[in-house]
Write an enzyme that holds these catalytic residues in place. Structure first.
Site, PDB file in Angstrom:
ATOM      1  N   HIS A   1      16.112 -36.723  -9.991  1.00  0.00           N
ATOM      2  CA  HIS A   1      15.530 -37.278  -8.766  1.00  0.00           C
ATOM      3  C   HIS A   1      14.034 -36.973  -8.656  1.00  0.00           C
ATOM      4  O   HIS A   1      13.472 -37.029  -7.572  1.00  0.00           O
ATOM      5  CB  HIS A   1      16.274 -36.731  -7.542  1.00  0.00           C
ATOM      6  CG  HIS A   1      17.726 -37.116  -7.541  1.00  0.00           C
ATOM      7  ND1 HIS A   1      18.152 -38.388  -7.247  1.00  0.00           N
ATOM      8  CD2 HIS A   1      18.833 -36.408  -7.861  1.00  0.00           C
ATOM      9  CE1 HIS A   1      19.473 -38.439  -7.355  1.00  0.00           C
ATOM     10  NE2 HIS A   1      19.912 -37.248  -7.737  1.00  0.00           N
TER      11      HIS A   1
ATOM     12  N   GLU B   1      15.941 -17.624 -10.402  1.00  0.00           N
ATOM     13  CA  GLU B   1      15.553 -16.250 -10.722  1.00  0.00           C
ATOM     14  C   GLU B   1      14.848 -16.183 -12.081  1.00  0.00           C
ATOM     15  O   GLU B   1      13.853 -15.481 -12.238  1.00  0.00           O
ATOM     16  CB  GLU B   1      16.808 -15.353 -10.673  1.00  0.00           C
ATOM     17  CG  GLU B   1      16.601 -13.905 -11.052  1.00  0.00           C
ATOM     18  CD  GLU B   1      15.564 -13.160 -10.210  1.00  0.00           C
ATOM     19  OE1 GLU B   1      15.101 -13.684  -9.190  1.00  0.00           O
ATOM     20  OE2 GLU B   1      15.201 -12.048 -10.620  1.00  0.00           O
TER      21      GLU B   1
ATOM     22  N   LYS C   1       5.266  -4.154  -5.258  1.00  0.00           N
ATOM     23  CA  LYS C   1       6.720  -4.045  -5.308  1.00  0.00           C
ATOM     24  C   LYS C   1       7.357  -4.263  -3.952  1.00  0.00           C
ATOM     25  O   LYS C   1       8.374  -4.939  -3.837  1.00  0.00           O
ATOM     26  CB  LYS C   1       7.076  -2.656  -5.853  1.00  0.00           C
ATOM     27  CG  LYS C   1       8.560  -2.422  -6.030  1.00  0.00           C
ATOM     28  CD  LYS C   1       9.102  -3.191  -7.191  1.00  0.00           C
ATOM     29  CE  LYS C   1      10.590  -3.038  -7.359  1.00  0.00           C
ATOM     30  NZ  LYS C   1      11.141  -4.127  -8.182  1.00  0.00           N
TER      31      LYS C   1
ATOM     32  N   ARG D   1       3.361  -0.120  -5.267  1.00  0.00           N
ATOM     33  CA  ARG D   1       3.187  -0.726  -3.943  1.00  0.00           C
ATOM     34  C   ARG D   1       1.858  -1.473  -3.825  1.00  0.00           C
ATOM     35  O   ARG D   1       1.580  -2.103  -2.813  1.00  0.00           O
ATOM     36  CB  ARG D   1       3.248   0.352  -2.861  1.00  0.00           C
ATOM     37  CG  ARG D   1       4.566   1.085  -2.812  1.00  0.00           C
ATOM     38  CD  ARG D   1       4.519   2.173  -1.796  1.00  0.00           C
ATOM     39  NE  ARG D   1       4.522   1.657  -0.448  1.00  0.00           N
ATOM     40  CZ  ARG D   1       5.615   1.426   0.260  1.00  0.00           C
ATOM     41  NH1 ARG D   1       6.797   1.672  -0.257  1.00  0.00           N
ATOM     42  NH2 ARG D   1       5.531   0.955   1.480  1.00  0.00           N
TER      43      ARG D   1
ATOM     44  N   TRP E   1      -2.886  -2.572  -1.642  1.00  0.00           N
ATOM     45  CA  TRP E   1      -2.636  -3.989  -1.904  1.00  0.00           C
ATOM     46  C   TRP E   1      -3.399  -4.712  -0.807  1.00  0.00           C
ATOM     47  O   TRP E   1      -3.058  -4.609   0.375  1.00  0.00           O
ATOM     48  CB  TRP E   1      -1.149  -4.301  -1.827  1.00  0.00           C
ATOM     49  CG  TRP E   1      -0.830  -5.701  -2.227  1.00  0.00           C
ATOM     50  CD1 TRP E   1      -0.688  -6.203  -3.493  1.00  0.00           C
ATOM     51  CD2 TRP E   1      -0.577  -6.814  -1.349  1.00  0.00           C
ATOM     52  NE1 TRP E   1      -0.387  -7.534  -3.452  1.00  0.00           N
ATOM     53  CE2 TRP E   1      -0.316  -7.943  -2.149  1.00  0.00           C
ATOM     54  CE3 TRP E   1      -0.570  -6.958   0.031  1.00  0.00           C
ATOM     55  CZ2 TRP E   1      -0.027  -9.194  -1.617  1.00  0.00           C
ATOM     56  CZ3 TRP E   1      -0.288  -8.215   0.570  1.00  0.00           C
ATOM     57  CH2 TRP E   1      -0.015  -9.318  -0.257  1.00  0.00           C
TER      58      TRP E   1
ATOM     59  N   ASN F   1      -1.073   2.123   5.765  1.00  0.00           N
ATOM     60  CA  ASN F   1      -0.254   1.069   5.159  1.00  0.00           C
ATOM     61  C   ASN F   1       0.258   0.206   6.300  1.00  0.00           C
ATOM     62  O   ASN F   1       0.978   0.697   7.165  1.00  0.00           O
ATOM     63  CB  ASN F   1       0.916   1.706   4.397  1.00  0.00           C
ATOM     64  CG  ASN F   1       1.983   0.689   4.019  1.00  0.00           C
ATOM     65  OD1 ASN F   1       1.686  -0.475   3.818  1.00  0.00           O
ATOM     66  ND2 ASN F   1       3.218   1.138   3.927  1.00  0.00           N
ATOM     67  N   GLY F   2      -0.136  -1.070   6.307  1.00  0.00           N
ATOM     68  CA  GLY F   2       0.299  -1.960   7.384  1.00  0.00           C
ATOM     69  C   GLY F   2      -0.834  -2.870   7.790  1.00  0.00           C
ATOM     70  O   GLY F   2      -1.816  -3.035   7.044  1.00  0.00           O
TER      71      GLY F   2
ATOM     72  N   LYS G   1      11.007 -14.859 -12.643  1.00  0.00           N
ATOM     73  CA  LYS G   1      10.647 -13.765 -13.565  1.00  0.00           C
ATOM     74  C   LYS G   1       9.490 -14.206 -14.455  1.00  0.00           C
ATOM     75  O   LYS G   1       8.545 -13.467 -14.656  1.00  0.00           O
ATOM     76  CB  LYS G   1      11.839 -13.364 -14.457  1.00  0.00           C
ATOM     77  CG  LYS G   1      12.972 -12.604 -13.798  1.00  0.00           C
ATOM     78  CD  LYS G   1      12.645 -11.202 -13.368  1.00  0.00           C
ATOM     79  CE  LYS G   1      12.054 -11.162 -12.016  1.00  0.00           C
ATOM     80  NZ  LYS G   1      12.861 -11.106 -10.840  1.00  0.00           N
TER      81      LYS G   1
ATOM     82  N   CYS H   1       0.854  -1.174   0.000  1.00  0.00           N
ATOM     83  CA  CYS H   1       0.000   0.000   0.000  1.00  0.00           C
ATOM     84  C   CYS H   1       0.900   1.237   0.000  1.00  0.00           C
ATOM     85  O   CYS H   1       1.991   1.221   0.561  1.00  0.00           O
ATOM     86  CB  CYS H   1      -0.942   0.091   1.189  1.00  0.00           C
ATOM     87  SG  CYS H   1      -2.069  -1.282   1.341  1.00  0.00           S
TER      88      CYS H   1
ATOM     89  N   GLU I   1       6.115 -14.546 -12.450  1.00  0.00           N
ATOM     90  CA  GLU I   1       5.440 -13.360 -11.926  1.00  0.00           C
ATOM     91  C   GLU I   1       4.868 -12.451 -13.001  1.00  0.00           C
ATOM     92  O   GLU I   1       3.891 -11.772 -12.749  1.00  0.00           O
ATOM     93  CB  GLU I   1       6.287 -12.596 -10.898  1.00  0.00           C
ATOM     94  CG  GLU I   1       7.600 -12.084 -11.318  1.00  0.00           C
ATOM     95  CD  GLU I   1       8.353 -11.394 -10.162  1.00  0.00           C
ATOM     96  OE1 GLU I   1       7.762 -11.041  -9.140  1.00  0.00           O
ATOM     97  OE2 GLU I   1       9.558 -11.199 -10.325  1.00  0.00           O
TER      98      GLU I   1
HETATM   99  O1  M6R Z   1      12.466  -5.224  -1.712  1.00  0.00           O
HETATM  100  P1  M6R Z   1      12.956  -6.610  -1.497  1.00  0.00           P
HETATM  101  O2  M6R Z   1      14.191  -6.924  -2.253  1.00  0.00           O
HETATM  102  O3  M6R Z   1      13.120  -6.942  -0.035  1.00  0.00           O
HETATM  103  O4  M6R Z   1      11.799  -7.534  -2.047  1.00  0.00           O
HETATM  104  C1  M6R Z   1      11.861  -8.923  -1.957  1.00  0.00           C
HETATM  105  C2  M6R Z   1      10.857  -9.568  -2.879  1.00  0.00           C
HETATM  106  O5  M6R Z   1       9.565  -9.181  -2.538  1.00  0.00           O
HETATM  107  C3  M6R Z   1      11.104  -9.225  -4.346  1.00  0.00           C
HETATM  108  O6  M6R Z   1      12.394  -9.566  -4.738  1.00  0.00           O
HETATM  109  C4  M6R Z   1      10.096  -9.955  -5.244  1.00  0.00           C
HETATM  110  O7  M6R Z   1      10.329 -11.329  -5.202  1.00  0.00           O
HETATM  111  C5  M6R Z   1      10.177  -9.420  -6.673  1.00  0.00           C
HETATM  112  N1  M6R Z   1       8.860  -9.211  -7.186  1.00  0.00           N
HETATM  113  C6  M6R Z   1      10.866 -10.339  -7.599  1.00  0.00           C
HETATM  114  O8  M6R Z   1      10.873  -9.879  -8.902  1.00  0.00           O
END
Ligand code: M6R
Length: 615
Positions: free
Chosen positions: A511, A488, A610, A27, A75, A101-102, A492, A2, A495
């Site tokens: 395995h 990674e 984010k 956010r 969010w 926010n929280g 990508k 948020c 997501e």
């Molecule tokens: O801001 P941060 O690096 O702590 O965030 C961690 C994850 O939330 C962040 O890397 C998330 O997995 C991304 N969307 C990946 O692309």
């Protein structure tokens, strides 16, 4: 998650708040809303499910006048994303509006108490409980808004950054924070508040980072007052200079922030490396290490904690630190570490890695590590965020604002800083030879140019993406330094394109996951010419012999793989420990183009935000 924004000044608040929300949309974008107090004693609230653009349409039909206001982009945590659950939430009388926010953990208890006093609730949110509690206190104690907010916060358990306004008082804005971030922008006769500094840029470069358990009372024509929520004692006001430019927050001619951020990597890594390797390439200089030599000399174990992409960078960091520093390393998800009763002491170093510096689980992990006596080192991007302020020392990655929800340039920045860190600690402990430092430092200094070269695969990857756009599943395989690269790459793709993808250590595939391989399951195999190349060749053959298509990421000039894999993407040859930096580039592009081919919103993928400031 948020984002919250607030304004009190002499300009129209609405435009400023809307522009601010657009900057904070990364956010969360489940709903957006704004509350404006105007001089006629009206409190006008507009809210709408979905993005800020929906809110603009809704608000266009109503009254958007006023020089004071608060706004929110959500969010969803408590209650589904709809208009009713959207913030701002308004008290029963309609006099007080609040954005949050929280999460309020004891909201059910408070809600019951307020219900017993005749309060009714419209939404399913925890936030509405807080605004009603403020009103209840204000009515029963006959106090000011600021006093009621403070009293209410003393009863709240959980995390919050809040901004509160009142119908009959366009001259007051009250804000407070605990665990969730809040920045105050100090302008000339106007004050801005926001979850981060991005909505403030362009108006003022003077900012105050509100500390945990602090609240600020912003009154028109009066000096800003900041007090401790617990003691009500005034806090010291530390005005800092903001070093961000508007250009850094724009797309710069690219269709999306994600593509811009992928192509920015040569420059962001130049910024990340600047001044950290001596001109003769024989020494790495990280002030966070230099200033804490004793800690690094005495260290008996290092634990890396992070989430998501930052956790993948941590896995690469583990290899780097073990190889160059000969210190045992563990990598933990911050969310597991915090509840895992970690055994730590003064000879432990905990490294927290976070792009945003606001991830709730990572922050909680830091607090636990500190309580247990460990030395906590932060690797962070956002300057002044909560994590760098909570750690004992650290290194910024300096890659500039990352706005695309899928992390790209932050990942390569984190891996670069972890490489520098491992070399710096290794040179301090004498566990890495001068020749090794020189070899890697030279290649690292050239990494921005190497990535520029790597990015030339763009058109080829775009073409390849069309073949795989409608695959339902993907495997990403890698070994050694590139097992985390595989994780990674898979993240990508998941997501932003919503295609199921799994990352695996290539040799582990036999395995279990090998059972999944058929002609409908493509594998992306990261196979640079490194110490494990011969081993990975047999993994490629295992996939091929079961009918699976293989996209191999290989070092330039490796023609042998052409005979085995279906498609080869060449990357420049670099020392083994730097291969994740180059191999991740085609993986970022592949995920990007597949998502674009599917018509997905790559910058704001569904269900994501984010920065994850809730548990
Ligand atoms: O801001 P941060 O690096 O702590 O965030 C961690 C994850 O939330 C962040 O890397 C998330 O997995 C991304 N969307 C990946 O692309």
């Amino acid at each position: 998650m948020c984002g919250i924004v607030g304004y009190l000044g002499s300009n129209g608040a609405y435009e400023i708040l809307i522009q601010g929300l657009k900057r904070l949309e990364y956010r969360g974008y489940d709903s957006a809303g704004v509350a404006l107090v105007n001089a006629d004693g009206c409190l006008n609230v507009h809210k709408s499910q979905g993005k800020v653009s929906n809110l603009e349409q809704t608000a266009a039909a109503g009254d958007t006048t006023g020089h004071t206001g608060i706004a929110h982009t959500r969010w969803a945590t408590h209650g589904e994303p709809n208009d009713i659950n959207a913030h701002p939430h308004v008290s029963q009388s309609g006099d007080i509006a609040l954005v949050h926010n929280g999460t309020i953990e004891n909201y059910a208890v408070l809600k019951k108490l307020l219900s017993d006093h005749g309060f009714t609730f419209k939404s399913e949110t925890d936030t509405e409980v807080l605004v009603q509690l403020i009103e209840y206190i204000k009515l029963t104690s006959n106090c000011t808004l600021a006093e009621a907010v403070r009293e209410a916060l003393l009863q709240v358990e959980g995390a919050y950054a809040i901004a509160v306004v009142e119908r009959n008082d366009p001259d007051t804005l009250v804000v407070a924070r605990k665990s969730s971030p809040l920045v105050i922008g100090v302008g000339d006769g106007e004050t801005f508040i926001a979850s981060d500094a991005t909505p403030i840029i362009g108006y003022t470069d003077k900012v105050i980072y509100l500390e945990n358990d602090e609240m600020a009372i912003i009154k028109r024509g009066e000096p800003l007052s900041i007090v401790s929520v617990n003691s009500n004692q005034p806090s010291k006001i530390d005005v800092q200079k903001l070093r961000l430019s508007l250009a850094q927050l724009e797309k710069g001619g690219y269709d999306t922030f994600m593509l811009k951020e992928i192509f920015e990597q040569p420059n962001t890594l130049r910024d990340c490396l600047r001044g950290r390797i001596t001109s003769d390439n024989r020494r790495v200089v990280l002030s966070g290490v230099e200033l804490n030599k004793e800690k690094f000399l005495e260290a008996e174990r290092i634990t890396l904690v992070a989430c998501g992409t930052s956790w993948h960078a941590a896995l690469i960091g583990k290899r780097l630190i073990q190889d160059f520093c000969q210190i045992p390393v563990e990598v933990e998800y911050a969310s597991e570490f915090r509840y895992g009763n970690p055994v730590l002491g003064p000879k432990d170093i905990v490294i927290s890695i976070s792009q945003s510096g606001e991830t709730a689980d990572t922050l909680a992990a830091i607090e636990i590590a500190k309580e247990k006596g460990a030395f906590v080192y932060g690797v962070c991007n956002v300057v002044g965020a909560s994590i760098p302020r909570a750690t004992d020392s650290g290194t910024y990655i300096h890659v500039g604002p990352e706005i695309g929800v899928a992390s790209t340039k932050a990942f390569t920045g984190q891996v670069t800083v972890l490489t520098l860190f491992a070399l710096a600690v290794g040179q301090l402990r004498g566990t890495v030879s001068p020749e090794q430092i020189e070899e890697i430092a030279t290649a690292l200094k050239a990494i921005p140019a190497t990535i520029e070269e790597t990015l030339k695969v763009d058109a080829e990857v775009q073409k390849l993406s069309r073949i795989f756009t409608y695959a339902h599943n993907f495997l990403y395989l890698g070994r050694g330094y590139n097992y985390p690269t595989a994780l990674e790459g898979a993240l990508k793709l998941k997501e932003i394109s919503y295609i199921h993808a799994e990352g695996y250590p290539a040799a582990e595939m036999k395995h279990g996951p090998i059972a999944l391989i058929d002609h409908e399951m493509p594998s992306v195999i990261i196979a640079p010419s490194d110490s494990l190349y011969d081993k990975i060749i047999s993994n490629v053959q295992q996939v091929k012999s079961r009918g699976g298509a293989v996209v191999a990421i290989v070092s330039k000039g490796n023609t042998a793989m052409n005979d085995i894999a279906d498609f080869c993407i060449e990357i420049p040859e670099v020392p083994e420990c730097l291969t994740p930096l180059v191999a991740s580039i085609p993986l970022q592009l592949l995920a990007y183009y597949i998502a674009v081919n599917k018509g997905k919103d790559v910058d704001q993928p569904r269900n994501l935000a984010k920065s994850v400031t809730v548990e």
